[in-house]
Design a protein around this motif. Sequence first.
Motif, PDB file in Angstrom:
ATOM      1  N   THR A   1       0.882  -1.177   0.000  1.00  0.00           N
ATOM      2  CA  THR A   1       0.000   0.000   0.000  1.00  0.00           C
ATOM      3  C   THR A   1       0.920   1.228   0.000  1.00  0.00           C
ATOM      4  O   THR A   1       2.088   1.128   0.385  1.00  0.00           O
ATOM      5  N   ARG A   2       0.385   2.373  -0.399  1.00  0.00           N
ATOM      6  CA  ARG A   2       1.194   3.592  -0.396  1.00  0.00           C
ATOM      7  C   ARG A   2       1.635   3.923   1.027  1.00  0.00           C
ATOM      8  O   ARG A   2       2.735   4.439   1.245  1.00  0.00           O
ATOM      9  N   LYS A   3       0.769   3.621   1.980  1.00  0.00           N
ATOM     10  CA  LYS A   3       1.051   3.913   3.379  1.00  0.00           C
ATOM     11  C   LYS A   3       2.259   3.118   3.885  1.00  0.00           C
ATOM     12  O   LYS A   3       3.095   3.632   4.635  1.00  0.00           O
ATOM     13  N   GLU A   4       2.350   1.890   3.456  1.00  0.00           N
ATOM     14  CA  GLU A   4       3.452   1.018   3.882  1.00  0.00           C
ATOM     15  C   GLU A   4       4.817   1.553   3.450  1.00  0.00           C
ATOM     16  O   GLU A   4       5.829   1.301   4.086  1.00  0.00           O
ATOM     17  N   ILE A   5       4.805   2.278   2.342  1.00  0.00           N
ATOM     18  CA  ILE A   5       6.065   2.737   1.757  1.00  0.00           C
ATOM     19  C   ILE A   5       6.512   4.073   2.344  1.00  0.00           C
ATOM     20  O   ILE A   5       7.704   4.394   2.394  1.00  0.00           O
ATOM     21  N   LEU A   6       5.526   4.812   2.846  1.00  0.00           N
ATOM     22  CA  LEU A   6       5.741   6.172   3.345  1.00  0.00           C
ATOM     23  C   LEU A   6       7.000   6.370   4.195  1.00  0.00           C
ATOM     24  O   LEU A   6       7.709   7.361   4.043  1.00  0.00           O
ATOM     25  N   ASN A   7       7.287   5.423   5.087  1.00  0.00           N
ATOM     26  CA  ASN A   7       8.430   5.597   5.999  1.00  0.00           C
ATOM     27  C   ASN A   7       9.737   5.011   5.486  1.00  0.00           C
ATOM     28  O   ASN A   7      10.756   5.076   6.159  1.00  0.00           O
ATOM     29  N   ARG A   8       9.688   4.438   4.332  1.00  0.00           N
ATOM     30  CA  ARG A   8      10.902   3.801   3.799  1.00  0.00           C
ATOM     31  C   ARG A   8      11.699   4.828   2.999  1.00  0.00           C
ATOM     32  O   ARG A   8      11.842   4.744   1.791  1.00  0.00           O
ATOM     33  N   ASN A   9      12.190   5.826   3.729  1.00  0.00           N
ATOM     34  CA  ASN A   9      12.825   6.960   3.056  1.00  0.00           C
ATOM     35  C   ASN A   9      14.199   7.287   3.626  1.00  0.00           C
ATOM     36  O   ASN A   9      14.554   8.450   3.764  1.00  0.00           O
ATOM     37  N   THR A  10      14.940   6.269   3.995  1.00  0.00           N
ATOM     38  CA  THR A  10      16.269   6.510   4.554  1.00  0.00           C
ATOM     39  C   THR A  10      17.334   5.857   3.673  1.00  0.00           C
ATOM     40  O   THR A  10      17.017   5.073   2.779  1.00  0.00           O
ATOM     41  N   LYS A  11      18.588   6.198   3.976  1.00  0.00           N
ATOM     42  CA  LYS A  11      19.707   5.634   3.225  1.00  0.00           C
ATOM     43  C   LYS A  11      19.779   4.116   3.395  1.00  0.00           C
ATOM     44  O   LYS A  11      20.300   3.404   2.540  1.00  0.00           O
ATOM     45  N   GLN A  12      19.273   3.646   4.543  1.00  0.00           N
ATOM     46  CA  GLN A  12      19.326   2.201   4.834  1.00  0.00           C
ATOM     47  C   GLN A  12      18.142   1.466   4.205  1.00  0.00           C
ATOM     48  O   GLN A  12      18.159   0.250   4.091  1.00  0.00           O
ATOM     49  N   ASP A  13      17.119   2.228   3.833  1.00  0.00           N
ATOM     50  CA  ASP A  13      15.923   1.611   3.273  1.00  0.00           C
ATOM     51  C   ASP A  13      15.199   2.634   2.392  1.00  0.00           C
ATOM     52  O   ASP A  13      14.367   3.395   2.866  1.00  0.00           O
ATOM     53  N   ALA A  14      15.586   2.662   1.132  1.00  0.00           N
ATOM     54  CA  ALA A  14      15.030   3.664   0.223  1.00  0.00           C
ATOM     55  C   ALA A  14      14.140   2.994  -0.817  1.00  0.00           C
ATOM     56  O   ALA A  14      14.617   2.265  -1.693  1.00  0.00           O
ATOM     57  N   VAL A  15      12.841   3.266  -0.689  1.00  0.00           N
ATOM     58  CA  VAL A  15      11.853   2.636  -1.574  1.00  0.00           C
ATOM     59  C   VAL A  15      10.959   3.723  -2.162  1.00  0.00           C
ATOM     60  O   VAL A  15      10.604   4.671  -1.458  1.00  0.00           O
ATOM     61  N   PHE A  16      10.658   3.630  -3.431  1.00  0.00           N
ATOM     62  CA  PHE A  16       9.669   4.560  -4.008  1.00  0.00           C
ATOM     63  C   PHE A  16       8.814   3.877  -5.058  1.00  0.00           C
ATOM     64  O   PHE A  16       9.059   2.721  -5.429  1.00  0.00           O
ATOM     65  N   ILE A  17       7.814   4.633  -5.501  1.00  0.00           N
ATOM     66  CA  ILE A  17       6.846   4.091  -6.463  1.00  0.00           C
ATOM     67  C   ILE A  17       7.046   4.782  -7.810  1.00  0.00           C
ATOM     68  O   ILE A  17       7.168   6.015  -7.862  1.00  0.00           O
TER      69      ILE A  17
ATOM     70  N   HIS B   1      15.650  -0.070 -18.326  1.00  0.00           N
ATOM     71  CA  HIS B   1      15.995  -1.485 -18.275  1.00  0.00           C
ATOM     72  C   HIS B   1      16.622  -1.808 -16.913  1.00  0.00           C
ATOM     73  O   HIS B   1      16.315  -2.815 -16.290  1.00  0.00           O
ATOM     74  N   MET B   2      17.484  -0.882 -16.486  1.00  0.00           N
ATOM     75  CA  MET B   2      18.213  -1.037 -15.226  1.00  0.00           C
ATOM     76  C   MET B   2      17.276  -1.123 -14.020  1.00  0.00           C
ATOM     77  O   MET B   2      17.501  -1.870 -13.076  1.00  0.00           O
ATOM     78  N   MET B   3      16.184  -0.355 -14.086  1.00  0.00           N
ATOM     79  CA  MET B   3      15.310  -0.268 -12.908  1.00  0.00           C
ATOM     80  C   MET B   3      14.602  -1.583 -12.589  1.00  0.00           C
ATOM     81  O   MET B   3      14.202  -1.817 -11.454  1.00  0.00           O
ATOM     82  N   LYS B   4      14.476  -2.440 -13.600  1.00  0.00           N
ATOM     83  CA  LYS B   4      13.818  -3.744 -13.378  1.00  0.00           C
ATOM     84  C   LYS B   4      14.496  -4.507 -12.250  1.00  0.00           C
ATOM     85  O   LYS B   4      13.861  -5.261 -11.515  1.00  0.00           O
ATOM     86  N   LYS B   5      15.805  -4.288 -12.134  1.00  0.00           N
ATOM     87  CA  LYS B   5      16.606  -4.984 -11.131  1.00  0.00           C
ATOM     88  C   LYS B   5      16.174  -4.627  -9.712  1.00  0.00           C
ATOM     89  O   LYS B   5      16.395  -5.387  -8.779  1.00  0.00           O
ATOM     90  N   TYR B   6      15.593  -3.445  -9.564  1.00  0.00           N
ATOM     91  CA  TYR B   6      15.270  -2.949  -8.216  1.00  0.00           C
ATOM     92  C   TYR B   6      13.789  -3.071  -7.880  1.00  0.00           C
ATOM     93  O   TYR B   6      13.362  -2.669  -6.806  1.00  0.00           O
ATOM     94  N   LYS B   7      13.034  -3.618  -8.798  1.00  0.00           N
ATOM     95  CA  LYS B   7      11.588  -3.754  -8.560  1.00  0.00           C
ATOM     96  C   LYS B   7      11.346  -4.832  -7.502  1.00  0.00           C
ATOM     97  O   LYS B   7      11.879  -5.938  -7.600  1.00  0.00           O
ATOM     98  N   ILE B   8      10.554  -4.478  -6.485  1.00  0.00           N
ATOM     99  CA  ILE B   8      10.264  -5.470  -5.443  1.00  0.00           C
ATOM    100  C   ILE B   8       8.775  -5.834  -5.405  1.00  0.00           C
ATOM    101  O   ILE B   8       8.371  -6.714  -4.667  1.00  0.00           O
TER     102      ILE B   8
END
Length: 131
Positions: free
Chosen positions: A8-24, A69-76
């Motif tokens: 969910t968008r909410k789940e991702i909201l806090n994943r904004n650090t150097k140790q855990d960087a996730v975006f949509i 093409h590169m970004m596919k590698k980081y898709k979770i």
Amino acid sequence: MSELKRFTRKEILNRNTKQDAVFIIENEVYDVTPFLDDHPGGHEVLLNVAGKDASEDFDDVGHSSDAKHMMKKYKIGELVDEDKIEFKRRQYSWEEYNKENSSGSFVSSWKFPVVLGLLMTVLYTYLFGYQ
Ligand code: HEM
């Protein structure tokens, strides 16, 4: 093929650090933590959008097809259906291009300069042609 993890968008909201960087990006979820130091555009821009929807920022840069093409590698995974937004992509085809442009006025079409050119030729010949 393995099932994609749903977020969910909410789940991702806090994943904004150097140790855990996730975006949509376009409803898909990317974990770029291992990519931060390798990103040609620098890690700051990625951290700025971490936890958020980076679709527009990603698009604004006009990333190359190599980058896409590169970004596919980081898709979770991807967003749950309720959190998805629709992306209208303009796929131009010649048919569409012609349709859109055929509605233009006579003056803006290719015929206008051709007809004008012919008229000028006739006029020139009439005025100066037979002396
Ligand atoms: C997984 C996602 C991403 C990947 C794989 C990626 C990859 C790349 C690559 C390979 C380049 C070099 C230029 C090119 O080939 O287009 C680049 C440049 C750049 N990227 Fe990203 N990028 C990602 C996400 C983002 C996001 C979300 C932003 C903005 C918030 C961003 C901002 C930039 C900027 C500002 C440049 C520099 C452009 C320039 O110097 O002309 N990137 N990226």
